[in-house]
Design an enzyme around this catalytic site. Structure first.
Site, PDB file in Angstrom:
ATOM      1  N   ASP A 130      36.153  35.654  36.586  1.00 36.09           N
ATOM      2  CA  ASP A 130      37.266  34.626  36.779  1.00 36.09           C
ATOM      3  C   ASP A 130      37.590  34.076  35.587  1.00 36.09           C
ATOM      4  OD1 ASP A 130      36.801  34.994  39.464  1.00 36.09           O
ATOM      5  OD2 ASP A 130      35.896  33.045  39.834  1.00 36.09           O
ATOM      6  N   ARG A 180      43.790  39.948  38.133  1.00 38.05           N
ATOM      7  CA  ARG A 180      44.252  39.191  39.292  1.00 38.05           C
ATOM      8  C   ARG A 180      45.007  37.985  38.631  1.00 38.05           C
ATOM      9  NH1 ARG A 180      39.445  35.532  40.686  1.00 38.05           N
ATOM     10  NH2 ARG A 180      38.737  37.162  42.044  1.00 38.05           N
TER      11      ARG A 180
HETATM   12  C1  LIG Z   1      41.889  34.606  45.398  1.00 34.49           C
HETATM   13  C2  LIG Z   1      41.961  33.496  44.261  1.00 34.49           C
HETATM   14  C3  LIG Z   1      41.411  33.603  43.101  1.00 34.49           C
HETATM   15  C4  LIG Z   1      41.379  32.839  42.198  1.00 34.49           C
HETATM   16  N1  LIG Z   1      40.847  32.654  40.794  1.00 34.49           N
HETATM   17  C5  LIG Z   1      41.148  31.888  39.805  1.00 34.49           C
HETATM   18  C6  LIG Z   1      40.556  31.943  38.719  1.00 34.49           C
HETATM   19  O1  LIG Z   1      39.787  32.708  38.292  1.00 34.49           O
HETATM   20  N2  LIG Z   1      41.036  30.849  37.616  1.00 34.49           N
HETATM   21  C7  LIG Z   1      41.959  30.117  37.993  1.00 34.49           C
HETATM   22  O2  LIG Z   1      42.223  29.145  37.047  1.00 34.49           O
HETATM   23  N3  LIG Z   1      42.251  29.840  39.299  1.00 34.49           N
HETATM   24  C8  LIG Z   1      42.130  30.562  40.054  1.00 34.49           C
HETATM   25  N4  LIG Z   1      42.607  30.646  41.471  1.00 34.49           N
HETATM   26  C9  LIG Z   1      43.352  29.365  41.937  1.00 34.49           C
HETATM   27  C10 LIG Z   1      44.916  29.407  41.466  1.00 34.49           C
HETATM   28  O3  LIG Z   1      44.909  29.292  39.845  1.00 34.49           O
HETATM   29  C11 LIG Z   1      45.525  28.396  42.048  1.00 34.49           C
HETATM   30  O4  LIG Z   1      45.164  26.917  41.583  1.00 34.49           O
HETATM   31  C12 LIG Z   1      45.432  28.155  43.456  1.00 34.49           C
HETATM   32  O5  LIG Z   1      45.576  29.389  44.227  1.00 34.49           O
HETATM   33  C13 LIG Z   1      46.767  27.416  44.300  1.00 34.49           C
HETATM   34  O6  LIG Z   1      48.001  27.733  43.733  1.00 34.49           O
HETATM   35  P1  LIG Z   1      48.909  28.754  44.574  1.00 34.49           P
HETATM   36  O7  LIG Z   1      49.239  30.045  43.819  1.00 34.49           O
HETATM   37  O8  LIG Z   1      48.435  29.061  46.028  1.00 34.49           O
HETATM   38  O9  LIG Z   1      50.123  27.870  44.733  1.00 34.49           O
HETATM   39  P2  LIG Z   1      50.801  26.496  44.953  1.00 34.49           P
HETATM   40  O10 LIG Z   1      52.302  26.127  44.405  1.00 34.49           O
HETATM   41  O11 LIG Z   1      49.518  25.420  44.358  1.00 34.49           O
HETATM   42  O12 LIG Z   1      50.717  26.197  46.460  1.00 34.49           O
HETATM   43  C14 LIG Z   1      51.328  26.800  47.340  1.00 34.49           C
HETATM   44  C15 LIG Z   1      51.308  26.705  48.636  1.00 34.49           C
HETATM   45  O13 LIG Z   1      49.755  27.016  49.027  1.00 34.49           O
HETATM   46  C16 LIG Z   1      48.866  26.032  50.003  1.00 34.49           C
HETATM   47  N5  LIG Z   1      47.818  25.537  49.167  1.00 34.49           N
HETATM   48  C17 LIG Z   1      47.711  25.858  47.948  1.00 34.49           C
HETATM   49  N6  LIG Z   1      46.498  25.362  47.436  1.00 34.49           N
HETATM   50  C18 LIG Z   1      45.849  24.979  48.617  1.00 34.49           C
HETATM   51  C19 LIG Z   1      44.693  24.086  48.724  1.00 34.49           C
HETATM   52  N7  LIG Z   1      43.786  23.848  47.966  1.00 34.49           N
HETATM   53  N8  LIG Z   1      44.468  23.685  50.062  1.00 34.49           N
HETATM   54  C20 LIG Z   1      45.517  24.043  51.210  1.00 34.49           C
HETATM   55  N9  LIG Z   1      46.657  24.621  51.082  1.00 34.49           N
HETATM   56  C21 LIG Z   1      46.836  24.935  49.593  1.00 34.49           C
HETATM   57  C22 LIG Z   1      50.011  25.089  50.118  1.00 34.49           C
HETATM   58  O14 LIG Z   1      50.591  25.464  51.548  1.00 34.49           O
HETATM   59  C23 LIG Z   1      50.798  25.063  48.909  1.00 34.49           C
HETATM   60  O15 LIG Z   1      52.091  24.512  49.496  1.00 34.49           O
HETATM   61  C24 LIG Z   1      42.325  31.345  42.501  1.00 34.49           C
HETATM   62  C25 LIG Z   1      43.309  31.704  43.622  1.00 34.49           C
HETATM   63  C26 LIG Z   1      43.092  32.398  44.358  1.00 34.49           C
HETATM   64  C27 LIG Z   1      44.116  32.641  45.651  1.00 34.49           C
END
Ligand SMILES: Cc1cc2nc3c(=O)[nH]c(=O)nc-3n(C[C@H](O)[C@H](O)[C@H](O)COP(=O)(O)OP(=O)(O)OC[C@H]3O[C@@H](n4cnc5c(N)ncnc54)[C@H](O)[C@@H]3O)c2cc1C
Length: 315
Positions: A130, A180
């Site tokens: 990660d 990822r």
């Molecule tokens: C499988 C996976 C692994 C990850 N690994 C890392 C990592 O190693 N390092 C890192 O910095 N980040 C990691 N992340 C987190 C990532 O960086 C984002 O912070 C997170 O995915 C929210 O962003 P989004 O792309 O979903 O878009 P956003 O624009 O934040 O959200 C889009 C939509 O998704 C939904 N949504 C998003 N977050 C939430 C929530 N918390 N609760 C409910 N609904 C939500 C809402 O409907 C929102 O409108 C990971 C995410 C995933 C899915």
């Protein structure tokens, strides 16, 4: 403002001590965290496997600051690899380098990583590193490249909010390390990260496309069936997913050339939708007693989650 507050709380020891003692906090966190031990997480993982999802299990932990805690984290990861293998769960393991002592004893961290990689080699399982905050991006990429020199079935995470990420993508692709792609979950200053969502999204699309285009070259060089595809887009933002699907279709890629990843407990509707459309969907399942910072980051991402958290007080 709320985002900055919760990202601050995610790192504040006093808040961790306070909030983890409130029973309702765990009740709320358990929407995003599969249980406090690997037995509970493996049950959920097997259930999701039977529905067709792939899994990434995450034994929660970060910013470990004692040798004993780092060793305990490594033991948990090694034990988890064994259990995934014994139970034939379709899962890999996601780890954080700061959970293995990278920030206070690099030698210890590297020796624990060797132990984990040996077990991963024995079980044939993939390890994803990660990405944490930008203070350790360099070290994370360097360490992943070193890990791959010992065992090739390892991957990394790239955050589209960082200005440096395009260059990092080329560095890791040169080493044939699967990526990822995420937006990024930490509080970063505007000197290192795009402050505007639109730029983060545009960079997400651009970098995902660069990675996918490298796919053919990658497959020729590494055809191990256990290796996940070169690209996983990890997002719940449907326009990001749709943009990549359009790009893939226009450029002749197949559904299995990349993965869509989402977090346990978030956008179950989207998870099912893309699985039903025939795309590989992997659910990231965190578990363990160190759930506090992970939970705070999920609250930071979505104000509605804060009300959900508070509503648990009255349940
Ligand atoms: C499988 C996976 C692994 C990850 N690994 C890392 C990592 O190693 N390092 C890192 O910095 N980040 C990691 N992340 C987190 C990532 O960086 C984002 O912070 C997170 O995915 C929210 O962003 P989004 O792309 O979903 O878009 P956003 O624009 O934040 O959200 C889009 C939509 O998704 C939904 N949504 C998003 N977050 C939430 C929530 N918390 N609760 C409910 N609904 C939500 C809402 O409907 C929102 O409108 C990971 C995410 C995933 C899915």
């Amino acid at each position: 403002m709320l985002r900055i507050l919760f990202l601050y709380l995610s790192k504040a020891k006093w808040a961790n001590n306070l909030i983890t003692h409130w029973g309702f906090a765990w009740r709320a966190a358990s929407r995003f965290v599969a249980g406090e031990d690997n037995e509970q997480a493996l049950i959920i993982a097997s259930q999701l496997n039977s529905e067709g999802f792939r899994i990434a299990l995450d034994p929660l932990g970060e910013h470990t600051n004692t040798t004993d805690a780092a060793i305990a984290a490594a033991d948990e990861i090694v034990g988890l690899l064994d259990k995934i293998n014994q139970n034939s769960v379709n899962s890999y393991v996601s780890i954080k380098l700061s959970q293995l002592g990278l920030l206070f004893d690099e030698t210890l961290c590297y020796s624990l990583l060797k132990k984990i990689l040996l077990k991963a080699k024995e079980t044939g399982l993939f390890i994803r590193v990660d990405m944490e905050d930008s203070s350790i991006t360099n070290k994370t990429i360097e360490t992943t490249i070193w890990m791959r020199s010992i065992y090739q079935n390892v991957g990394v995470v790239i955050q589209s909010y960082l200005y440096r990420s395009e260059s990092d993508v080329f560095t890791v692709l040169k080493e044939l390390i699967p990526v990822r792609m995420v937006k990024g979950a930490y509080n970063e200053p505007k000197e290192v990260a795009y402050p505007n969502k639109a730029d983060v999204n545009e960079n997400f699309d651009k970098l995902s496309q660069i990675i996918l285009k490298s796919n053919l070259k990658f497959q020729k060089l590494d055809s191990s069936p256990l290796h996940p595809p070169i690209l996983a887009i990890a997002t719940h933002d449907e326009p990001r997913i749709k943009n990549l699907l359009d790009f893939a279709r226009i450029n002749g890629f197949e559904k299995l050339d990349f993965e869509i990843q989402m977090l346990y407990g978030i956008r179950r509707d989207l998870q099912e939708k893309y699985l039903d459309l025939g795309y590989p969907v992997r659910i990231y399942i965190p578990y363990g007693t160190h759930w506090y910072p992970y939970f705070m980051r999920r609250l930071a991402e979505r104000p509605a989650n804060v009300w959900f958290f508070l509503s648990n007080i009255f349940k």
